[in-house]
Write a protein that holds these residues in place. Structure first.
Motif, PDB file in Angstrom:
ATOM      1  N   GLN A  15       0.406  -1.212  -0.227  1.00  0.00           N
ATOM      2  CA  GLN A  15       0.262  -0.211   0.012  1.00  0.00           C
ATOM      3  C   GLN A  15       0.955   1.257  -0.220  1.00  0.00           C
ATOM      4  O   GLN A  15       0.146   2.668  -0.956  1.00  0.00           O
ATOM      5  N   PHE A  16       2.111   1.052   0.730  1.00  0.00           N
ATOM      6  CA  PHE A  16       2.520   2.513   0.975  1.00  0.00           C
ATOM      7  C   PHE A  16       4.021   2.764  -0.213  1.00  0.00           C
ATOM      8  O   PHE A  16       4.943   1.777   0.323  1.00  0.00           O
ATOM      9  N   GLN A  18       6.614   3.961  -0.825  1.00  0.00           N
ATOM     10  CA  GLN A  18       7.991   4.161  -0.244  1.00  0.00           C
ATOM     11  C   GLN A  18       7.675   3.477   0.505  1.00  0.00           C
ATOM     12  O   GLN A  18       9.457   3.784   0.993  1.00  0.00           O
ATOM     13  N   TYR A  22       8.333   3.949   5.929  1.00  0.00           N
ATOM     14  CA  TYR A  22       7.918   4.066   6.999  1.00  0.00           C
ATOM     15  C   TYR A  22       7.917   3.106   8.092  1.00  0.00           C
ATOM     16  O   TYR A  22       7.170   3.326   9.267  1.00  0.00           O
ATOM     17  N   ASP A  41      19.142  10.180   7.343  1.00  0.00           N
ATOM     18  CA  ASP A  41      19.027  10.986   7.230  1.00  0.00           C
ATOM     19  C   ASP A  41      18.291  12.041   7.029  1.00  0.00           C
ATOM     20  O   ASP A  41      17.672  13.207   7.197  1.00  0.00           O
ATOM     21  N   ASP A  42      16.994  11.545   6.435  1.00  0.00           N
ATOM     22  CA  ASP A  42      16.122  12.293   5.307  1.00  0.00           C
ATOM     23  C   ASP A  42      14.941  12.097   6.571  1.00  0.00           C
ATOM     24  O   ASP A  42      14.435  13.402   7.267  1.00  0.00           O
ATOM     25  N   HIS A  43      15.565  11.570   7.891  1.00  0.00           N
ATOM     26  CA  HIS A  43      14.244  11.273   9.446  1.00  0.00           C
ATOM     27  C   HIS A  43      14.993  12.383   9.624  1.00  0.00           C
ATOM     28  O   HIS A  43      14.432  12.634  11.516  1.00  0.00           O
ATOM     29  N   LEU A  44      16.506  13.507  10.635  1.00  0.00           N
ATOM     30  CA  LEU A  44      16.777  14.026  10.980  1.00  0.00           C
ATOM     31  C   LEU A  44      16.534  15.501  10.667  1.00  0.00           C
ATOM     32  O   LEU A  44      15.830  16.496  10.118  1.00  0.00           O
ATOM     33  N   SER A  51      13.832  13.208  13.974  1.00  0.00           N
ATOM     34  CA  SER A  51      12.960  15.025  13.559  1.00  0.00           C
ATOM     35  C   SER A  51      11.239  14.501  14.287  1.00  0.00           C
ATOM     36  O   SER A  51      10.894  13.399  14.040  1.00  0.00           O
ATOM     37  N   PRO A  53       8.035  14.729  12.064  1.00  0.00           N
ATOM     38  CA  PRO A  53       7.274  14.675  11.665  1.00  0.00           C
ATOM     39  C   PRO A  53       7.864  13.117  11.450  1.00  0.00           C
ATOM     40  O   PRO A  53       6.879  12.071  11.216  1.00  0.00           O
ATOM     41  N   MET A  56       6.368  11.551  14.372  1.00  0.00           N
ATOM     42  CA  MET A  56       4.602  11.474  14.053  1.00  0.00           C
ATOM     43  C   MET A  56       3.684  10.464  13.477  1.00  0.00           C
ATOM     44  O   MET A  56       3.396   9.624  13.341  1.00  0.00           O
ATOM     45  N   ALA A  57       5.511  10.313  11.791  1.00  0.00           N
ATOM     46  CA  ALA A  57       5.272   9.517  10.582  1.00  0.00           C
ATOM     47  C   ALA A  57       4.802   7.554  11.252  1.00  0.00           C
ATOM     48  O   ALA A  57       3.819   7.023  11.166  1.00  0.00           O
ATOM     49  N   ASP A  60       1.761   6.842  13.614  1.00  0.00           N
ATOM     50  CA  ASP A  60       0.667   6.742  12.663  1.00  0.00           C
ATOM     51  C   ASP A  60       0.666   5.840  12.121  1.00  0.00           C
ATOM     52  O   ASP A  60      -1.355   4.904  12.298  1.00  0.00           O
ATOM     53  N   TYR A  64      -1.858   2.603  12.880  1.00  0.00           N
ATOM     54  CA  TYR A  64      -2.760   1.899  11.440  1.00  0.00           C
ATOM     55  C   TYR A  64      -2.831   0.337  11.621  1.00  0.00           C
ATOM     56  O   TYR A  64      -4.240  -0.225  11.348  1.00  0.00           O
TER      57      TYR A  64
ATOM     58  N   GLN B  18      17.713  17.720   4.263  1.00  0.00           N
ATOM     59  CA  GLN B  18      16.441  17.062   3.336  1.00  0.00           C
ATOM     60  C   GLN B  18      16.272  18.122   2.614  1.00  0.00           C
ATOM     61  O   GLN B  18      15.495  17.916   1.115  1.00  0.00           O
ATOM     62  N   TYR B  22      10.853  19.256   2.892  1.00  0.00           N
ATOM     63  CA  TYR B  22      10.509  19.948   3.845  1.00  0.00           C
ATOM     64  C   TYR B  22       9.218  21.740   3.260  1.00  0.00           C
ATOM     65  O   TYR B  22       8.854  21.716   4.143  1.00  0.00           O
ATOM     66  N   ASP B  42       5.920  10.398  -2.102  1.00  0.00           N
ATOM     67  CA  ASP B  42       6.600   9.858  -1.111  1.00  0.00           C
ATOM     68  C   ASP B  42       5.750  10.795  -0.543  1.00  0.00           C
ATOM     69  O   ASP B  42       5.483  10.254   0.887  1.00  0.00           O
ATOM     70  N   PRO B  46      -2.199   4.490   0.871  1.00  0.00           N
ATOM     71  CA  PRO B  46      -3.365   4.024   0.896  1.00  0.00           C
ATOM     72  C   PRO B  46      -4.363   4.733   0.204  1.00  0.00           C
ATOM     73  O   PRO B  46      -4.979   6.102   1.108  1.00  0.00           O
ATOM     74  N   PRO B  53       1.189  12.290   7.662  1.00  0.00           N
ATOM     75  CA  PRO B  53       2.748  12.924   8.477  1.00  0.00           C
ATOM     76  C   PRO B  53       2.932  14.103   7.204  1.00  0.00           C
ATOM     77  O   PRO B  53       3.436  14.445   7.764  1.00  0.00           O
ATOM     78  N   MET B  56       1.524  16.702   8.549  1.00  0.00           N
ATOM     79  CA  MET B  56       1.514  17.857   9.934  1.00  0.00           C
ATOM     80  C   MET B  56       3.022  17.728  10.025  1.00  0.00           C
ATOM     81  O   MET B  56       3.364  18.500   9.893  1.00  0.00           O
ATOM     82  N   ALA B  57       4.386  17.799   8.710  1.00  0.00           N
ATOM     83  CA  ALA B  57       5.561  18.014   8.686  1.00  0.00           C
ATOM     84  C   ALA B  57       5.821  19.134   7.971  1.00  0.00           C
ATOM     85  O   ALA B  57       6.617  19.979   8.294  1.00  0.00           O
TER      86      ALA B  57
END
Lengths: 141, 141, 141, 141
Positions: A15-16, A18, A22, A41-44, A51, A53, A56-57, A60, A64, B18, B22, B42, B46, B53, B56-57
């Protein structure tokens, strides 16, 4: 459960688009789920820490997963409200993990809470509560 | 303002490795900011719509921009609480935009609200309130 | 603990002029507290059930009690954020009880969660998370 | 509007046995409402200021009034989520007033935001967002 661990893991990856961005399903039970996220690095965020977000992701999608353990593979269940408190600075570059537990599943909505942890710390780094809306036609209790 | 539009735009691009993931700063005033996000694969969930997210970001960084308009370039201001209500399904693949307005800036925290819009729709797709913690040593009022 | 059960019970009764309208302290530990509220006509809403505000007020004061177990008798600690999900309809006219647990106590703020129960039901009727601000000069860790 | 100012004022007084303890309807429009609360000793907290629960109760009923302007006199519409940020200390003993605006009314839920003011201060003392659940059989759009 309305779905097995393997079925849900396959469903989430399918479904996702990416995918692993996630997080990965680690454990699943009746009304709860655990997922982890390998921090990249994308999550910093400024300061070098994970981060908000990214947390939160993960919270979330883990909620689910917990909800689907009770209602089956419903793609169109969507978050309607999310509240999150950021409690502590996560360990830099360490994976984060989330555990979601349902507080209620009704006919049209599910509510749950999620604790987020950082590998190497005992206390939670974040705590979230969420409401998901369940599309009426898809609910099969 | 404690910072110009150009200074803040440069700061955000420099601080967030990134970058454009953002969003981009579009407008800035005393206590408010507007940012947009070009939605890419990205950011989808679904059902093909913009993910929670991603909204939210964008809300989070737009509130950060609004706060910095009042306190200057403080990298270590961090979100401590975020609440978001998802109101409507965004237009698929259309850019989203956020407008953040401060409700209060105190010595140790700032509180604000953010409306998120989807290009092509008049009504907001999400509404968020947030609290940022301001590191004491960095506050220069 | 920074305060005994008896000290806190006396403090709450003395501080709140309305006294029992806010509930009675039932149990107290390091970082947690339990309080009950005898539901009266003032606490009902249309439909004859316990009102949301009655549950919020009980959750709020129970979190205050849990916080004081860690920081001592600080009258000026105040709620800065409260989020509550109402999960189930309480039993009409039955007492409600709340259990608050701290998730974090920092130098300037405390965060916790509260479950609210209705006598005669196993599942919680409400779940709340809260942030209290701790006045700097009063914190004695 | 689905209801006039006079109809709603009468309905609120009839439905809430505690009457004026919840505030008085001051103004009503399509999707918004304003109410005031004359602060009494019951509404005070340690330190002599208006209590959080008094502000939450006023915010809650004002949002209810705003919702009824759109869906008509539905007693069983209930709050499912409330988030509130307390921004400033209200003026002691001064009346408080709330203005609620709907952000969305759907088939099964309504979402709105509420600003709370203290007489004699320009800036809001609290800001709240809320979700109300609308009983399906009662919705007449």
């Amino acid at each position: 459960m309305k779905v097995t661990f393997e079925e849900l893991k396959f469903f989430l990856e399918e479904q996702f688009p990416q995918g692993a961005a996630y997080g990965a399903l680690e454990a699943l039970g009746e009304g709860w789920a655990e997922m982890t996220l390998a921090v990249e690095d994308d999550h910093l965020r400024p300061g070098g820490t994970v981060s908000g977000p990214a947390m939160m992701a993960l919270a979330d999608v883990t909620m689910y997963a917990a909800l689907l353990s009770r209602i089956g593979l419903v793609p169109l269940a969507v978050t309607t409200n999310l509240n999150i408190n950021f409690l502590r600075k996560p360990v830099a570059h360490a994976p984060i993990r989330a555990r979601a537990t349902l507080l209620k599943v009704g006919r049209t909505m599910g509510v749950g809470e999620v604790f987020v942890y950082s590998d190497g710390m005992e206390d939670p780094v974040a705590h979230s509560t969420m409401t998901y809306s369940i599309p009426p036609e898809k609910y099969q209790n």
